[in-house]
Design an enzyme around this catalytic site. Structure first.
Site, PDB file in Angstrom:
ATOM      1  N   LYS A  42       0.814  -1.191   0.000  1.00 31.99           N
ATOM      2  CA  LYS A  42       0.000   0.000   0.000  1.00 31.99           C
ATOM      3  C   LYS A  42       0.860   1.259   0.000  1.00 31.99           C
ATOM      4  O   LYS A  42       0.434   2.323  -0.413  1.00 31.99           O
ATOM      5  CB  LYS A  42      -0.873   0.040   1.280  1.00 31.99           C
ATOM      6  CG  LYS A  42      -1.756  -1.140   1.489  1.00 31.99           C
ATOM      7  CD  LYS A  42      -2.399  -1.032   2.889  1.00 31.99           C
ATOM      8  CE  LYS A  42      -3.099  -2.302   3.243  1.00 31.99           C
ATOM      9  NZ  LYS A  42      -3.565  -2.276   4.645  1.00 31.99           N
ATOM     10  N   ASP A 102      14.454  -0.679   2.019  1.00 38.17           N
ATOM     11  CA  ASP A 102      15.039  -0.896   3.342  1.00 38.17           C
ATOM     12  C   ASP A 102      16.041  -2.049   3.220  1.00 38.17           C
ATOM     13  O   ASP A 102      17.168  -1.845   2.781  1.00 38.17           O
ATOM     14  CB  ASP A 102      13.866  -1.184   4.286  1.00 38.17           C
ATOM     15  CG  ASP A 102      14.246  -1.355   5.741  1.00 38.17           C
ATOM     16  OD1 ASP A 102      15.190  -0.694   6.186  1.00 38.17           O
ATOM     17  OD2 ASP A 102      13.588  -2.142   6.447  1.00 38.17           O
ATOM     18  N   LYS A 130      17.163   3.636   2.339  1.00 40.32           N
ATOM     19  CA  LYS A 130      17.938   3.468   3.579  1.00 40.32           C
ATOM     20  C   LYS A 130      19.096   2.520   3.278  1.00 40.32           C
ATOM     21  O   LYS A 130      19.015   1.330   3.596  1.00 40.32           O
ATOM     22  CB  LYS A 130      17.073   2.780   4.641  1.00 40.32           C
ATOM     23  CG  LYS A 130      16.075   3.613   5.373  1.00 40.32           C
ATOM     24  CD  LYS A 130      15.624   2.819   6.608  1.00 40.32           C
ATOM     25  CE  LYS A 130      14.160   2.901   6.833  1.00 40.32           C
ATOM     26  NZ  LYS A 130      13.685   2.042   7.940  1.00 40.32           N
ATOM     27  N   VAL A 152      10.540   5.392   9.834  1.00 36.04           N
ATOM     28  CA  VAL A 152       9.832   6.625   9.494  1.00 36.04           C
ATOM     29  C   VAL A 152       8.377   6.348   9.103  1.00 36.04           C
ATOM     30  O   VAL A 152       8.033   5.238   8.680  1.00 36.04           O
ATOM     31  CB  VAL A 152      10.536   7.381   8.342  1.00 36.04           C
ATOM     32  CG1 VAL A 152      11.878   7.928   8.800  1.00 36.04           C
ATOM     33  CG2 VAL A 152      10.716   6.507   7.104  1.00 36.04           C
ATOM     34  N   ASP A 158       3.568   3.667   7.008  1.00 38.12           N
ATOM     35  CA  ASP A 158       2.767   3.468   8.208  1.00 38.12           C
ATOM     36  C   ASP A 158       3.557   2.842   9.348  1.00 38.12           C
ATOM     37  O   ASP A 158       4.605   2.242   9.145  1.00 38.12           O
ATOM     38  CB  ASP A 158       1.594   2.530   7.902  1.00 38.12           C
ATOM     39  CG  ASP A 158       2.065   1.089   7.726  1.00 38.12           C
ATOM     40  OD1 ASP A 158       2.944   0.857   6.876  1.00 38.12           O
ATOM     41  OD2 ASP A 158       1.583   0.202   8.470  1.00 38.12           O
TER      42      ASP A 158
END
Ligand code: IMP
Ligand code: MG
Length: 182
Positions: A42, A102, A130, A152, A158
């Protein structure tokens, strides 16, 4: 700006400016093409909505949902695919849009899934990167902002399904994380 355990990392205006720059770059790079933009749901929905409204080239959009097992801020090695794209991918220039890279596991799983689709080209576009968290090597072609290895939220990202609506990117501090029950 600091409020309620959020530390703002990237202000809303700076996000909008950078997204416009990214869209300009993509519009130049794909000026001869009609790319298929595959959005990772999402998290990437807000970023993509702003990005494509700044594109000046024809393009198509499709969506894919991937999930990693585990929730909250835990990282997990296992990634599954919930729904597959239905658009024609053969001979297409594909741009995968994610909100954050990530560990790199999600995108590397998606690329494996798409490998048998015979696309002409693949590029990856992410708002946030990141690099210090990377576990799987992955080439990212368009990066909005490089950030440190902190958790974050905001602008689509989220924590337990909350805070996606914030117009800025904020670090969620441990004090507030501990007060949230889902
Ligand atoms: P990966 O570790 O690169 O596979 O990223 C997996 C997914 O984890 C991302 O697409 C995000 O949905 C989520 N994620 C990673 N880092 C953060 C973060 O700092 N905040 C919110 N979600 C994150
Ligand atoms: Mg994601």
């Amino acid at each position: 700006m600091e409020q309620l355990g959020f530390i703002t990392l990237i202000e809303a205006d700076d996000i909008q400016r950078r997204v416009r720059e990214m869209a300009e770059r993509i519009s130049i790079d794909y000026s001869e093409s009609n790319p298929l933009i595959i959005v990772l749901l999402k998290g990437a929905f807000i970023f993509t909505a702003d990005l494509i409204r700044n594109l000046t080239i024809p393009h198509e959009i499709d969506f894919i949902t991937l999930f990693s097992y585990g929730e909250g801020t835990k990282r997990s090695a296992n990634v599954g695919v919930i729904n597959h794209i239905r658009s024609r991918t053969e001979d297409r220039d594909i741009i995968i849009v994610d909100e954050i890279v990530d560990t790199g596991r999600t995108l590397s799983r998606l690329i494996k899934t798409l490998e048998d689709h015979n696309a002409r080209s693949f590029r990856i576009c992410t708002l946030l990167d990141k690099p210090d968290a990377r576990e799987v090597e992955i080439d990212v072609d368009y990066v909005g902002f490089t950030i440190p290895d902190v958790f974050v939220v905001g602008y689509g990202l989220d924590y337990r399904e909350r805070y996606r609506n914030l117009p800025y990117i904020a670090e969620l501090t441990p004090e507030i994380k501990n007060t949230i029950k889902s």
